[in-house]
Design a protein around this motif. Structure first.
Motif, PDB file in Angstrom:
ATOM      1  N   GLU A  20     -76.604  44.065  38.333  1.00  0.00           N
ATOM      2  CA  GLU A  20     -77.612  44.503  37.370  1.00  0.00           C
ATOM      3  C   GLU A  20     -77.066  44.501  35.951  1.00  0.00           C
ATOM      4  OE1 GLU A  20     -78.713  48.275  38.943  1.00  0.00           O
ATOM      5  OE2 GLU A  20     -80.340  47.461  40.181  1.00  0.00           O
ATOM      6  N   LYS A  21     -75.791  44.877  35.786  1.00  0.00           N
ATOM      7  CA  LYS A  21     -75.176  44.827  34.451  1.00  0.00           C
ATOM      8  C   LYS A  21     -75.098  43.395  33.944  1.00  0.00           C
ATOM      9  CE  LYS A  21     -72.368  49.041  34.616  1.00  0.00           C
ATOM     10  NZ  LYS A  21     -70.977  49.578  34.613  1.00  0.00           N
ATOM     11  N   ASN A  22     -74.750  42.456  34.854  1.00  0.00           N
ATOM     12  CA  ASN A  22     -74.664  41.049  34.447  1.00  0.00           C
ATOM     13  C   ASN A  22     -76.032  40.516  34.040  1.00  0.00           C
ATOM     14  OD1 ASN A  22     -71.922  40.933  34.918  1.00  0.00           O
ATOM     15  ND2 ASN A  22     -72.130  40.237  37.036  1.00  0.00           N
ATOM     16  N   ILE A  23     -77.066  40.883  34.801  1.00  0.00           N
ATOM     17  CA  ILE A  23     -78.425  40.439  34.460  1.00  0.00           C
ATOM     18  C   ILE A  23     -78.844  41.016  33.115  1.00  0.00           C
ATOM     19  CG2 ILE A  23     -80.856  40.637  35.134  1.00  0.00           C
ATOM     20  CD1 ILE A  23     -79.915  40.579  38.057  1.00  0.00           C
ATOM     21  N   LEU A  24     -78.540  42.317  32.914  1.00  0.00           N
ATOM     22  CA  LEU A  24     -78.910  42.964  31.647  1.00  0.00           C
ATOM     23  C   LEU A  24     -78.162  42.331  30.478  1.00  0.00           C
ATOM     24  CD1 LEU A  24     -80.489  45.245  30.295  1.00  0.00           C
ATOM     25  CD2 LEU A  24     -78.543  46.760  30.690  1.00  0.00           C
ATOM     26  N   LYS A  25     -76.905  41.981  30.688  1.00  0.00           N
ATOM     27  CA  LYS A  25     -76.111  41.356  29.628  1.00  0.00           C
ATOM     28  C   LYS A  25     -76.732  40.030  29.202  1.00  0.00           C
ATOM     29  CE  LYS A  25     -71.426  39.804  28.600  1.00  0.00           C
ATOM     30  NZ  LYS A  25     -70.051  39.614  29.141  1.00  0.00           N
ATOM     31  N   ILE A  26     -77.182  39.237  30.189  1.00  0.00           N
ATOM     32  CA  ILE A  26     -77.826  37.950  29.868  1.00  0.00           C
ATOM     33  C   ILE A  26     -79.135  38.172  29.113  1.00  0.00           C
ATOM     34  CG2 ILE A  26     -78.932  35.921  30.898  1.00  0.00           C
ATOM     35  CD1 ILE A  26     -76.833  36.081  33.142  1.00  0.00           C
ATOM     36  N   LYS A  27     -79.903  39.161  29.544  1.00  0.00           N
ATOM     37  CA  LYS A  27     -81.208  39.407  28.928  1.00  0.00           C
ATOM     38  C   LYS A  27     -81.087  39.973  27.515  1.00  0.00           C
ATOM     39  CE  LYS A  27     -84.278  40.096  32.884  1.00  0.00           C
ATOM     40  NZ  LYS A  27     -85.206  41.031  33.539  1.00  0.00           N
ATOM     41  N   LYS A  28     -80.020  40.742  27.265  1.00  0.00           N
ATOM     42  CA  LYS A  28     -79.877  41.379  25.952  1.00  0.00           C
ATOM     43  C   LYS A  28     -79.539  40.393  24.840  1.00  0.00           C
ATOM     44  CE  LYS A  28     -78.783  46.217  26.889  1.00  0.00           C
ATOM     45  NZ  LYS A  28     -77.782  47.279  26.725  1.00  0.00           N
ATOM     46  N   ASP A  29     -79.021  39.242  25.192  1.00  0.00           N
ATOM     47  CA  ASP A  29     -78.650  38.252  24.173  1.00  0.00           C
ATOM     48  C   ASP A  29     -79.916  37.791  23.436  1.00  0.00           C
ATOM     49  OD1 ASP A  29     -77.841  35.523  23.048  1.00  0.00           O
ATOM     50  OD2 ASP A  29     -75.941  36.314  23.807  1.00  0.00           O
ATOM     51  N   TYR A  30     -79.799  37.659  22.129  1.00  0.00           N
ATOM     52  CA  TYR A  30     -80.973  37.304  21.318  1.00  0.00           C
ATOM     53  C   TYR A  30     -81.453  35.888  21.626  1.00  0.00           C
ATOM     54  CZ  TYR A  30     -78.256  34.264  18.186  1.00  0.00           C
ATOM     55  OH  TYR A  30     -77.505  33.254  17.661  1.00  0.00           O
ATOM     56  N   LEU A  31     -80.650  35.072  22.274  1.00  0.00           N
ATOM     57  CA  LEU A  31     -81.050  33.713  22.627  1.00  0.00           C
ATOM     58  C   LEU A  31     -81.770  33.656  23.975  1.00  0.00           C
ATOM     59  CD1 LEU A  31     -77.830  31.769  21.586  1.00  0.00           C
ATOM     60  CD2 LEU A  31     -80.003  31.890  20.348  1.00  0.00           C
ATOM     61  N   TYR A  32     -81.874  34.795  24.648  1.00  0.00           N
ATOM     62  CA  TYR A  32     -82.513  34.796  25.969  1.00  0.00           C
ATOM     63  C   TYR A  32     -84.018  34.568  25.843  1.00  0.00           C
ATOM     64  CZ  TYR A  32     -84.558  36.640  30.274  1.00  0.00           C
ATOM     65  OH  TYR A  32     -85.286  36.792  31.406  1.00  0.00           O
ATOM     66  N   SER A  33     -84.540  33.679  26.678  1.00  0.00           N
ATOM     67  CA  SER A  33     -85.978  33.413  26.737  1.00  0.00           C
ATOM     68  C   SER A  33     -86.381  33.400  28.204  1.00  0.00           C
ATOM     69  CB  SER A  33     -86.313  32.056  26.092  1.00  0.00           C
ATOM     70  OG  SER A  33     -87.664  31.726  26.324  1.00  0.00           O
ATOM     71  N   GLU A  34     -87.189  34.355  28.589  1.00  0.00           N
ATOM     72  CA  GLU A  34     -87.586  34.481  29.989  1.00  0.00           C
ATOM     73  C   GLU A  34     -88.304  33.229  30.481  1.00  0.00           C
ATOM     74  OE1 GLU A  34     -89.929  37.635  32.897  1.00  0.00           O
ATOM     75  OE2 GLU A  34     -89.803  37.979  30.729  1.00  0.00           O
ATOM     76  N   GLN A  35     -89.103  32.642  29.579  1.00  0.00           N
ATOM     77  CA  GLN A  35     -89.847  31.438  29.953  1.00  0.00           C
ATOM     78  C   GLN A  35     -88.892  30.295  30.303  1.00  0.00           C
ATOM     79  OE1 GLN A  35     -92.421  30.087  26.886  1.00  0.00           O
ATOM     80  NE2 GLN A  35     -93.264  28.367  28.048  1.00  0.00           N
ATOM     81  N   LEU A  36     -87.833  30.109  29.472  1.00  0.00           N
ATOM     82  CA  LEU A  36     -86.893  29.005  29.706  1.00  0.00           C
ATOM     83  C   LEU A  36     -86.050  29.249  30.953  1.00  0.00           C
ATOM     84  CD1 LEU A  36     -85.636  28.270  26.090  1.00  0.00           C
ATOM     85  CD2 LEU A  36     -87.234  26.927  27.446  1.00  0.00           C
ATOM     86  N   PHE A  37     -85.717  30.498  31.259  1.00  0.00           N
ATOM     87  CA  PHE A  37     -84.837  30.791  32.388  1.00  0.00           C
ATOM     88  C   PHE A  37     -85.509  30.520  33.730  1.00  0.00           C
ATOM     89  CE2 PHE A  37     -81.736  32.245  29.600  1.00  0.00           C
ATOM     90  CZ  PHE A  37     -80.624  32.657  30.289  1.00  0.00           C
ATOM     91  N   PHE A  38     -86.837  30.437  33.745  1.00  0.00           N
ATOM     92  CA  PHE A  38     -87.549  30.166  34.991  1.00  0.00           C
ATOM     93  C   PHE A  38     -88.072  28.742  35.046  1.00  0.00           C
ATOM     94  CE2 PHE A  38     -87.598  34.769  34.817  1.00  0.00           C
ATOM     95  CZ  PHE A  38     -87.265  35.086  36.116  1.00  0.00           C
ATOM     96  N   VAL A  39     -87.637  27.909  34.073  1.00  0.00           N
ATOM     97  CA  VAL A  39     -87.991  26.490  34.069  1.00  0.00           C
ATOM     98  C   VAL A  39     -86.882  25.734  34.790  1.00  0.00           C
ATOM     99  CG1 VAL A  39     -88.367  24.480  32.589  1.00  0.00           C
ATOM    100  CG2 VAL A  39     -89.321  26.667  31.951  1.00  0.00           C
ATOM    101  N   ASP A  40     -87.253  24.620  35.447  1.00  0.00           N
ATOM    102  CA  ASP A  40     -86.272  23.818  36.156  1.00  0.00           C
ATOM    103  C   ASP A  40     -85.219  23.288  35.186  1.00  0.00           C
ATOM    104  OD1 ASP A  40     -85.623  22.511  38.794  1.00  0.00           O
ATOM    105  OD2 ASP A  40     -85.683  20.778  37.457  1.00  0.00           O
ATOM    106  N   ALA A  41     -83.947  23.167  35.666  1.00  0.00           N
ATOM    107  CA  ALA A  41     -82.841  22.749  34.808  1.00  0.00           C
ATOM    108  C   ALA A  41     -83.081  21.371  34.204  1.00  0.00           C
ATOM    109  CB  ALA A  41     -81.534  22.756  35.600  1.00  0.00           C
ATOM    110  N   SER A  42     -83.683  20.485  34.981  1.00  0.00           N
ATOM    111  CA  SER A  42     -83.947  19.138  34.452  1.00  0.00           C
ATOM    112  C   SER A  42     -84.944  19.189  33.297  1.00  0.00           C
ATOM    113  CB  SER A  42     -84.478  18.257  35.573  1.00  0.00           C
ATOM    114  OG  SER A  42     -85.684  18.791  36.106  1.00  0.00           O
TER     115      SER A  42
END
Length: 905
Positions: free
Chosen positions: A530-552
């Motif tokens: 949970e700390k690792n997930i929160l750390k990723i989300k707290k970054d100002y570059l985090y975009s929930e929309q992009l994180f659920f898009v396919d890597a390609s």
């Protein structure tokens, strides 16, 4: 072998009868000083050895019975100690009277006397509990020294100040004082025997010295290990030159290793690209080439604009000198209009007067932020999804563990209920003890009647029975034995069931502890995820929309973003070019043929505009050149890395990440190192084998000469050999000097002391023996390698608490490594005397780690609470006895039941 029960009767400060049930893994005795803690351990020592060393200081001298009987006991009362060990009960007792006679016996589980008398009991203990390596004659004394640490032993060790006295004290604690005395006596006997065979032994000694000298040159190794190693290396010992073949193999492997080292050095310089493959780096180079080409194109355009700008300035300068050239300017104006019209076609929907450049800059900034978010999503998307997947699986795992805990807890509760019922049933059978005591008394009367002619009169009730007196007594004995046998069988059956239940309870308790530990680890891992997930989300570059898009798709969007940036930069350059042409055209707008003054004014104004534009273009040119240099340097670095990779990458590895390739090469490199080590070991073994063969031939020749001399010796030589063999065997066990055993860095004594010692720094305890029966204990430091005589004594450089810690460390190490008996218990009398809080915490951890049956006492209630708190997870395996005192006679022994609430305790 553990102690199950201890029974005391009128022993020292224990008035009357007292029972300590020692059926738990750990037993604690708590009481103030003088309340009977030391007497408890005295009772165990007296029952096992028949002596209490802190009162006699001699193993041969028997203890004065007045010391151990309770001062309130009456004449004719019984003073006794009984130890239940395994399936037998060891009892030592005497009746309080003038010149009391000590009785020692061993009873079986049915309380029937199986062995009686000191010699018989000693022989039984030696055969039943003694190990083959221990000296049977002094077994009971060794048992005390290796299993029970009393207060006087610790004090005795701390207060010793002479090397010889300290050696004697340590020898007593370690239990080999009598062995040293015995070895010294045997040495004298051996010297006397040697006088009878001196002439023959002189020759044997000469040959023996030669053999010893030769034997020292032999190299020790396992021949089977040599054969297996050579077989693994495909080397035949029958080969004429195994050494040459091994060196040839080693040379080939070293060449292969050098090749792998070169590859690893190449990959070491590519740490920044370890997650990328060779194909990825090629693509990066292509992108860099595109950026360089585009930068060149932009530079050419800017250079062209600057050139045009300079030309126009020159033209205007010339025109200012020659107004007559206005016609030519007009023609140039027309040409400008045509070029402007061509460029305007690219900006049909753009207002030339608007802040177009500012809008492009804003769009570029937005695209850069978008690129950063895409890159962030690309690098963290995999880990984020993995964390989310793991997190979703945790509730099921946690629920499974909790269900198992509930099941085990229900089974444990049910087992405890059955156990309590059986114990209550067992207590109802306690009448067996009184019947057995009565029968023993009747047996003593029977023996008395047989030995003494008392004319048929009962010595108890004075009733005249005539010749039938002994028959009547014998009938009573037989009736009681029958009753005891019946009750004993029932108790034995109940005890077996209780033992099975206790084993089951212990197993269930351990199972619950393991499940609780798994649950705690699971919760800790969930918190980390949970700390690792929160750390990723707290970054100002985090975009929930992009994180659920396919890597390609992310990769595709990133490519599109780069193309948009490139298009915007091209439009920016074209717009500058259009603005330049419009400005030129504006300069021509005021040109007319009516007045040369007006033309000159317009030309001056135009030249000023051109100078300003030149400055702006030069600034933009510097920016483009800086970007070009950056891209060229990046391309050069990537090109060099790609060239270096070309030499080590195989065709099938172009799509693999460099980290995977590096691991495979490191694995091959490690395998080569291991093979080289094996070859070196094989070479070393081969050389040793050749040397040993030559030495063996010499030894055989010397041995044949010794055998000729030995044939002339008589029976004295055999006796000398037996004595020498016995002495060598004992010295191998205890060492020629105490320091040989104590100073080993991996010895248990050193390990315990390093853990218990609270002092910071790199100080160590060193046991120095200047003579064979002297022992100095000094404090050494890492920087002091030589000059032991100059090291400070621990007596003057350590506190009394630390000295206590040192003595306890020696005892625990001796108990851990003892080879004396099958007993599996440790007894320590109040180990925290003179210790500060840090020492107490350390000794608490050490006591908690002991896996044997542990019995210790303490006068400190806070230390008792500390130990229980640190061992709360296994409180069911701990039992506490609280000693209460009245006029120096223990009137109550309170047993703490941990099934009740802790608050009550």
């Amino acid at each position: 072998m553990k102690i199950k029960n201890l029974y005391l009767q009128n022993f020292r400060c224990y008035k009357g009868e007292h029972h300590f049930k020692l059926d738990n893994q750990t037993t604690l005795l708590y009481g103030e000083n003088g309340y009977g803690k030391s007497s408890f351990f005295d009772a165990i020592e007296w029952c096992l050895t028949g002596n209490i060393m802190r009162f006699t200081k001699s193993e041969e001298k028997s203890i004065d019975k007045k010391i151990i009987l309770n001062r309130h006991a009456q004449y004719g009362d019984k003073c006794s100690v009984s130890l239940e060990i395994g399936s037998i009960i060891l009892q030592r007792s005497f009746t309080i009277k003038d010149n009391p006679r000590e009785i020692i016996s061993i009873k079986d589980s049915s309380t029937t006397v199986a062995v009686q008398g000191k010699k018989n009991v000693d022989r039984y203990i030696r055969d039943r509990f003694g190990k083959k390596t221990s000296n049977g004659k002094i077994l009971t004394s060794l048992i005390k020294q290796s299993h029970i640490l009393s207060q006087d032993q610790i004090t005795d060790f701390v207060l010793r100040d002479k090397p010889k006295d300290r050696f004697n004290s340590l020898a007593d604690i370690m239990g080999y004082r009598q062995l040293l005395n015995l070895l010294e006596n045997l040495k004298k006997v051996e010297d006397n025997l040697k006088n009878f065979s001196k002439r023959h032994q002189s020759n044997i000694a000469t040959y023996d010295d030669l053999m010893k000298s030769k034997s020292k040159d032999k190299k020790e190794f396992d021949i089977y290990e040599v054969h297996n190693l050579l077989h693994e290396l495909n080397i035949d010992l029958n080969n004429s030159n195994p050494r040459g073949e091994l060196n040839h193999q080693k040379e080939q492997i070293i060449n292969d290793r050098v090749t792998l080292e070169g590859k690893l050095n190449v990959l070491e310089n590519l740490n920044d690209f370890e997650q990328f493959s060779y194909s990825h780096i090629e693509n990066f180079m292509k992108d860099s080439q595109k950026h360089i080409a585009q930068a060149n194109e932009n530079g050419n355009r800017i250079a062209m604009l600057l050139s045009k700008n300079d030309k126009e300035i020159n033209i205007i300068s010339k025109r200012l000198g020659d107004i007559s050239n206005q016609k030519k300017l007009f023609e140039e104006k027309q040409l400008l209009k045509e070029k402007i019209n061509q460029l305007k076609s690219s900006f049909e929907n753009v207002d030339a007067s608007s802040n177009y450049i500012e809008e492009i800059e804003n769009q570029l900034k937005k695209e850069e932020i978008k690129q950063q978010k895409l890159l962030y999503a690309k690098s963290h998307q995999g880990n984020y999804k993995s964390y989310q997947k793991e997190k979703s699986m945790y509730p099921l795992k946690l629920n499974s563990i909790e269900l198992n805990i509930q099941k085990a807890s229900r089974r444990l509760k049910k087992s405890n209920i059955y156990l309590n019922k059986l114990k209550n049933l067992l207590e109802s059978e306690d009448q067996l003890t009184s019947i057995n005591s009565l029968n023993n008394a009747i047996q003593e009367i029977y023996s008395y009647v047989l030995k003494n002619n008392i004319s048929g009169v009962c010595p108890v009730c004075s009733t005249a029975k005539g010749e039938n007196l002994s028959v009547a007594i014998l009938e009573n004995i037989q009736n009681n034995l029958s009753l005891i046998s019946t009750s004993s069988k029932k108790i034995t059956k109940i005890n077996k069931i209780i033992k099975r239940l206790q084993n089951k309870i212990e197993s269930l308790s351990k199972e619950i502890q393991l499940l609780e530990a798994d649950k705690k680890n699971l919760e800790m891992n969930l918190l980390i995820i949970e700390k690792n997930i929160l750390k990723i989300k707290k970054d100002y570059l985090y975009s929930e929309q992009l994180f659920f898009v396919d890597a390609s798709k992310v990769e595709k969007k990133l490519k599109e973003s780069f193309e948009i940036v490139e298009t915007l930069n091209n439009n920016k350059i074209k717009f500058f070019e259009l603005s330049s042409l419009l400005n030129q055209l504006e300069g021509f707008s005021e040109v007319n043929f009516k007045s040369s003054d007006d033309v000159e004014t317009s030309l001056v104004k135009r030249k000023k505009q051109l100078d300003q534009r030149k400055n702006m273009l030069q600034i933009f040119k510097k920016q483009q050149e800086a970007n070009k240099l950056l891209n060229e340097r990046k391309y050069k670095e990537e090109h060099e890395k790609l060239l270096s990779l070309t030499k080590i990458i195989k065709p099938g590895e172009v799509s693999l990440p460099l980290s995977v390739i590096r691991k495979e090469i490191q694995k091959d490199f490690q395998n080569l190192n291991e093979k080289i080590n094996k070859i070196d070991l094989a070479l070393e073994y081969y050389l040793k084998l050749q040397e040993n063969l030559h030495i063996e031939n010499d030894l055989k020749e010397l041995q044949s000469k010794i055998e000729i001399e030995k044939s002339k010796l008589d029976d004295h030589e055999k006796k000398i050999g037996d004595i020498s063999s016995f002495r060598e065997k004992i010295y191998l066990q205890i060492g020629d000097k105490a320091s040989d055993l104590l100073n080993k860095p991996n010895s248990s004594i050193q390990k315990y002391f390093r853990y218990l010692n609270p002092l910071p720094g790199n100080n160590n305890i060193l046991f120095n023996s200047p003579n064979s029966e002297e022992l100095e204990i000094v404090l050494s430091y890492d920087e002091q390698e030589e000059g032991k005589e100059d090291l400070p004594s621990v007596q003057y450089s350590m506190s009394s608490g630390q000295l206590y810690v040192l003595a306890i460390s020696i005892f625990l190490a001796i108990n851990e490594a003892q080879d004396v008996s099958e007993f599996n218990f440790v007894g320590i009398d109040d180990p925290i005397q003179n210790m500060d809080d840090v020492n107490q915490f350390s000794i608490c951890d050490v006591l908690s780690s002991i896996e044997k049956q542990l019995i210790f006492s303490t006068h400190d209630f806070n230390f008792l609470k500390l130990y229980l708190k640190k061992n709360e997870h296994r409180k069911n395996s701990i039992k506490v006895f609280i000693l209460k005192n009245d006029d120096n006679s223990v009137t109550e022994v309170q047993e703490v039941n941990f099934n009740e609430s802790k608050e009550k305790f």
